[in-house]
Design a protein around this motif. Sequence first.
Motif, PDB file in Angstrom:
ATOM      1  N   GLY A 279       0.809  -1.215   0.000  1.00 48.59           N
ATOM      2  CA  GLY A 279       0.000   0.000   0.000  1.00 48.59           C
ATOM      3  C   GLY A 279       0.841   1.262   0.000  1.00 48.59           C
ATOM      4  N   LEU A 280       1.955   1.242   0.717  1.00 51.15           N
ATOM      5  CA  LEU A 280       2.825   2.421   0.760  1.00 51.15           C
ATOM      6  C   LEU A 280       3.507   2.647  -0.577  1.00 51.15           C
ATOM      7  CD1 LEU A 280       4.482   2.416   4.285  1.00 51.15           C
ATOM      8  CD2 LEU A 280       2.259   3.170   3.549  1.00 51.15           C
ATOM      9  N   LEU A 281       3.857   1.568  -1.277  1.00 53.69           N
ATOM     10  CA  LEU A 281       4.447   1.735  -2.614  1.00 53.69           C
ATOM     11  C   LEU A 281       3.485   2.473  -3.540  1.00 53.69           C
ATOM     12  CD1 LEU A 281       6.257  -1.649  -3.325  1.00 53.69           C
ATOM     13  CD2 LEU A 281       7.293   0.622  -3.155  1.00 53.69           C
ATOM     14  N   PRO A 339      12.666  19.034   3.576  1.00 55.52           N
ATOM     15  CA  PRO A 339      12.809  17.697   4.163  1.00 55.52           C
ATOM     16  C   PRO A 339      12.782  16.608   3.105  1.00 55.52           C
ATOM     17  CG  PRO A 339      10.610  18.559   4.570  1.00 55.52           C
ATOM     18  CD  PRO A 339      11.397  19.677   3.969  1.00 55.52           C
ATOM     19  N   VAL A 340      13.385  15.474   3.451  1.00 53.52           N
ATOM     20  CA  VAL A 340      13.583  14.402   2.481  1.00 53.52           C
ATOM     21  C   VAL A 340      12.252  13.825   2.009  1.00 53.52           C
ATOM     22  CG1 VAL A 340      13.814  12.645   4.300  1.00 53.52           C
ATOM     23  CG2 VAL A 340      14.835  12.235   2.051  1.00 53.52           C
ATOM     24  N   THR A 341      12.141  13.585   0.705  1.00 57.42           N
ATOM     25  CA  THR A 341      10.985  12.870   0.139  1.00 57.42           C
ATOM     26  C   THR A 341      11.464  11.553  -0.442  1.00 57.42           C
ATOM     27  OG1 THR A 341      11.168  13.920  -2.040  1.00 57.42           O
ATOM     28  CG2 THR A 341       9.753  15.008  -0.417  1.00 57.42           C
ATOM     29  N   TYR A 342      10.526  10.605  -0.562  1.00 57.52           N
ATOM     30  CA  TYR A 342      10.818   9.275  -1.092  1.00 57.52           C
ATOM     31  C   TYR A 342       9.865   8.981  -2.240  1.00 57.52           C
ATOM     32  CZ  TYR A 342      13.611   8.528   3.102  1.00 57.52           C
ATOM     33  OH  TYR A 342      14.561   8.639   4.073  1.00 57.52           O
ATOM     34  N   ILE A 343      10.325   8.116  -3.141  1.00 59.02           N
ATOM     35  CA  ILE A 343       9.482   7.724  -4.275  1.00 59.02           C
ATOM     36  C   ILE A 343       9.708   6.248  -4.558  1.00 59.02           C
ATOM     37  CG2 ILE A 343      11.186   8.320  -6.061  1.00 59.02           C
ATOM     38  CD1 ILE A 343       8.679   9.423  -7.653  1.00 59.02           C
ATOM     39  N   ALA A 344       8.659   5.571  -5.018  1.00 62.86           N
ATOM     40  CA  ALA A 344       8.776   4.156  -5.380  1.00 62.86           C
ATOM     41  C   ALA A 344       9.646   4.032  -6.628  1.00 62.86           C
ATOM     42  CB  ALA A 344       7.398   3.576  -5.637  1.00 62.86           C
ATOM     43  N   VAL A 345      10.376   2.912  -6.734  1.00 66.18           N
ATOM     44  CA  VAL A 345      11.217   2.661  -7.921  1.00 66.18           C
ATOM     45  C   VAL A 345      10.840   1.316  -8.536  1.00 66.18           C
ATOM     46  CG1 VAL A 345      13.114   4.087  -7.148  1.00 66.18           C
ATOM     47  CG2 VAL A 345      13.069   1.673  -6.489  1.00 66.18           C
TER      48      VAL A 345
END
Length: 345
Positions: A279-281, A339-345
């Motif tokens: 779900g988080l992806l 602030p740091v962001t994240y992304i699915a790969v």
Amino acid sequence: MTQVTEHGGGVWSLRVPIPDNPLGHTLVHVLDTDRGPVLVDTGWDDPESWAELTAGLGALGIAARDVHGVVITHHHPDHHGLSGRVREESGAWIAMHAADTAVVRRTREAEPGTWLDYLARKLAAVGAPEDHLAPLRAARASGRTRTLPGLRSALPDREIVPGELLDLAGRRLRAVWTPGHTPGHVCLHLEEEHPARLPGHGRLFSGDHLLPGISPHIGLYEDPDDATGADPLGDYLDSLERIGRLGVAEVLPAHQYAFADAAGRVRELLDHHEERLTGLLALLSTPLTPWQLAERMEWNRPWDRIPHGSRNIAVSEAEAHVRRLVKLGRAEAVAGTDPVTYIAV
């Protein structure tokens, strides 16, 4: 009224209340040994909790001064809180895994405000808004920092070594290191035939690691100096699989109630976390900070109804899940974001 449950074979559980907490109580287990009673956990440091603990012991014909030793599953205040009081009354030894003893020592030795400074920095780095940070900064400025729970719990004087039998006369209690909920969480495997002859290999005091109806909080570890990129969710999932392979007849957890089919419950929790990661992806199809991710995750109530302190716990859990996705190569930090962001790969 004090609630005492007999589990057979010289094992009982006592319900010790946790003030103002939906969990309600901690199940403190009493284990009869040839040198006197040993407690598994102690409960929250609160006058009502102490009264219930001593009343429960009294119902078994045990005075607090009779306690021979205390085995702590992990350092959280609803487990370790009353250990100092028990030691004062009885002179009992207190045993804990070295990783959690280090947390206890750090809490005692830290300058006032260190923890609030660390928390404010950490939350700002993951995208917490200023209106969330303001109360922490106000508490720091006012000096209201010695109200942190756990400051009166005992500094343990024995180390629980994973894989070893504890020195309990007449009993076979083996330590199983199960990091995740805390870095030094241990389960305790009572390697004796089940008193009701249930199929399986003994019983397990599971602390918060394995509970019948709750998924324990898995957040980033509580060490301001830890820059090693720990993976507590990965640790927890590995620990769960180890516990599932023990084949115990019954689990005696620190909350809720005793239950059988540990392996079935382990599978449920592994599936739950896999579903959550999936779900988080999907949420990370666009870049998000851990705070933004926590706002969008499913909790037991809507985000706008989650209290301030619980939001800190929620974002810590979001961070732990992101850390796991990064370790698995399924997500990554977006370069240059603050602030740091994240992304699915």
